[in-house]
Design a protein around this motif. Structure first.
Motif, short mmCIF file in Angstrom:
data_model
loop_
_atom_site.label_atom_id
_atom_site.label_comp_id
_atom_site.label_asym_id
_atom_site.label_seq_id
_atom_site.Cartn_x
_atom_site.Cartn_y
_atom_site.Cartn_z
N THR A 76 12.41 -3.27 -7.35
CA THR A 76 12.95 -2.87 -6.10
C THR A 76 13.69 -1.15 -7.09
OG1 THR A 76 13.48 -4.53 -5.21
CG2 THR A 76 15.04 -2.30 -4.23
N VAL A 77 14.10 -1.70 -8.37
CA VAL A 77 14.59 -0.11 -8.78
C VAL A 77 13.09 1.06 -8.80
CG1 VAL A 77 15.59 1.33 -10.63
CG2 VAL A 77 16.24 -1.19 -9.55
N PHE A 78 12.16 0.73 -9.15
CA PHE A 78 11.14 0.53 -9.53
C PHE A 78 10.40 1.88 -9.16
CE2 PHE A 78 6.43 1.65 -11.13
CZ PHE A 78 6.35 2.10 -12.02
N VAL A 79 10.17 0.87 -7.80
CA VAL A 79 9.53 1.87 -6.47
C VAL A 79 9.91 3.39 -6.38
CG1 VAL A 79 8.42 -0.21 -5.77
CG2 VAL A 79 10.58 0.27 -4.53
N GLN A 80 12.07 3.34 -6.76
CA GLN A 80 12.40 4.19 -6.43
C GLN A 80 13.37 5.39 -7.01
OE1 GLN A 80 16.38 2.80 -3.57
NE2 GLN A 80 15.51 0.78 -4.02
N MET A 81 13.16 4.89 -8.29
CA MET A 81 13.09 5.93 -9.36
C MET A 81 12.03 6.09 -10.04
SD MET A 81 16.37 4.97 -10.78
CE MET A 81 16.54 5.88 -11.90
N GLY A 82 10.81 4.96 -10.54
CA GLY A 82 9.57 5.09 -10.99
C GLY A 82 10.12 4.92 -12.57
N VAL B 99 0.98 -1.23 0.52
CA VAL B 99 -0.31 -0.38 -0.12
C VAL B 99 0.96 1.39 0.39
CG1 VAL B 99 -1.98 1.49 1.66
CG2 VAL B 99 -2.14 -0.61 1.15
N TYR B 100 2.01 0.99 1.03
CA TYR B 100 2.69 2.47 0.75
C TYR B 100 3.22 2.62 -0.53
CZ TYR B 100 7.25 4.55 1.33
OH TYR B 100 7.96 5.91 1.34
N LEU B 101 4.17 0.95 -0.91
CA LEU B 101 4.69 1.78 -2.49
C LEU B 101 4.18 2.07 -3.68
CD1 LEU B 101 6.78 -1.41 -2.13
CD2 LEU B 101 7.68 0.78 -1.68
N THR B 102 2.72 1.07 -3.86
CA THR B 102 1.65 1.73 -4.63
C THR B 102 1.33 3.16 -4.82
OG1 THR B 102 0.23 -0.21 -4.14
CG2 THR B 102 -0.67 1.64 -5.36
N TRP B 103 1.48 3.77 -2.93
CA TRP B 103 1.05 5.05 -3.34
C TRP B 103 2.86 5.78 -2.96
CZ3 TRP B 103 3.88 8.86 0.78
CH2 TRP B 103 3.35 9.62 1.13
N VAL B 104 3.93 5.73 -2.96
CA VAL B 104 4.95 5.94 -3.88
C VAL B 104 4.89 5.80 -5.39
CG1 VAL B 104 7.53 6.14 -3.41
CG2 VAL B 104 6.13 5.48 -1.53
N ALA B 105 4.65 4.54 -6.32
CA ALA B 105 5.40 4.77 -7.56
C ALA B 105 4.01 4.47 -8.21
CB ALA B 105 5.78 3.33 -7.00
N GLY B 106 3.14 3.95 -7.68
CA GLY B 106 1.70 4.10 -8.58
C GLY B 106 0.96 2.35 -9.05
N TRP B 107 0.46 2.61 -9.72
CA TRP B 107 -0.18 1.45 -9.86
C TRP B 107 0.24 -0.09 -10.06
CZ3 TRP B 107 -0.23 -1.44 -14.47
CH2 TRP B 107 -0.05 -0.30 -15.82
N PRO B 108 1.40 0.34 -10.94
CA PRO B 108 2.21 -0.80 -11.23
C PRO B 108 2.38 -1.41 -10.23
CG PRO B 108 2.89 0.96 -12.45
CD PRO B 108 2.16 1.44 -11.15
#
Length: 305
Positions: free
Chosen positions: A172-178, A119-128
């Protein structure tokens, strides 16, 4: 195959905290730690490191790994793959340390806690992140459970390579960089390869009892020699990747640091090639996991530098 060769349950009280700890399979958790460490190092290399998402990704990966271990424990027991003849480490449900109901409840709790990190990571990085999380949880259950258990149809190797390599590292990279840079796709190859090598040792060791239970792993379908060949190829791909990264200019020379762990890998390759059978492969499995941990931490350090 004599039952005397099977692993003996340790002195653990049923339902105790030690029983739950054993069921988490601590030796396997490096397969969750290493992808996040390597993925985070890729983010550092691209100047995209973010501590919050990195820690949440680690928590989610560990919880999904634990939930998958719980699912594997109960479903393998119920499908008859884990019996007194099994040569591997003790499994909590089969040994009577935890009931099937307790293990199912633990699985639900682990996946629910992983969802909170998601849930937190979705808030940070979006629906993917939702797609990644749902696919990871469902695959963790479907590995040994559901109407078409992946591990019982020779698809376990593909599952591990995909989810412990590409999904975990690139996620892991995606949730930090998009985004996912080319370095991360390359870095996922050795991580997924070494995680799969751990599974290969497990499947080679258990191929006789797996055959009786109808668990058609690649080692059951193709035999020990094919399993050994797969193991060696996975190690070769893992150790060739840092060299390729430096050669292609995608990473600097510190990315070669994991080559220092090559003697560990070669020692286990010799064990597999030698024809060793039975409980001796438990040590090979544990040392392959150790090799993955050492390789992964050195790789992460090299990429970050």
């Amino acid at each position: 195959m004599s039952t005397s060769a099977a692993a003996k349950p340790p002195a653990v009280a049923p339902g105790s905290a030690r029983a739950w700890l054993l069921a988490t399979r601590p030796a396997t958790l490096s397969a969750a730690l290493v992808p996040v460490a390597v993925g985070t190092a890729c983010a550092v290399a691209a100047s995209g490191f973010r501590a919050g998402p990195a820690l949440a990704a680690l928590a989610g990966a560990l919880l999904i790994q634990i939930g998958t271990n719980f699912a594997n424990d109960v479903f393998d027991y119920e499908q008859g793959a884990d019996t007194a003849e099994r040569l591997g480490p003790v499994r909590a449900t089969q040994a009577g340390l935890l009931s099937a109901g307790q293990m199912r409840a633990g699985m639900v709790v682990a996946f629910a806690l992983a969802t909170l990190a998601g849930v937190y990571l979705t808030w940070v990085a979006g629906w993917p992140v939702v797609a990644i999380g749902v696919a990871s949880v469902l695959s963790g259950i479907a590995y040994t459970g559901g109407p078409y258990p992946l591990g019982y149809h020779g698809l376990g190797d593909v599952f591990v390579l995909l989810f412990f390599g590409f999904v975990a590292v690139c996620g892991t990279v995606f949730v930090q960089m998009g985004e996912v840079p080319a370095l991360a796709w390359w870095a996922a190859v050795p991580v997924g390869g070494l995680a799969t090598a751990i599974l290969v040792v497990n499947n080679v060791r258990d191929r006789h009892t797996d055959r009786k239970a109808g668990k058609r792993t690649l080692a059951v379908r193709l035999g020990r020699s094919a399993g050994v060949a797969e193991y060696v190829l996975l190690l070769a791909a893992a150790y060739a990747t840092p060299v390729a990264l430096v050669g292609l200019g995608l990473a600097d020379w510190p990315a070669l640091l994991p080559l220092a762990s090559l003697p560990l890998a070669l020692a286990q390759a010799r064990v597999m090639v030698s024809g060793t059978e039975g409980p001796a492969l438990n040590r090979c499995l544990a040392r392959t996991a150790q090799t993955m941990l050492v390789f992964g931490l050195l790789f992460a350090l090299g990429l970050a530098l």
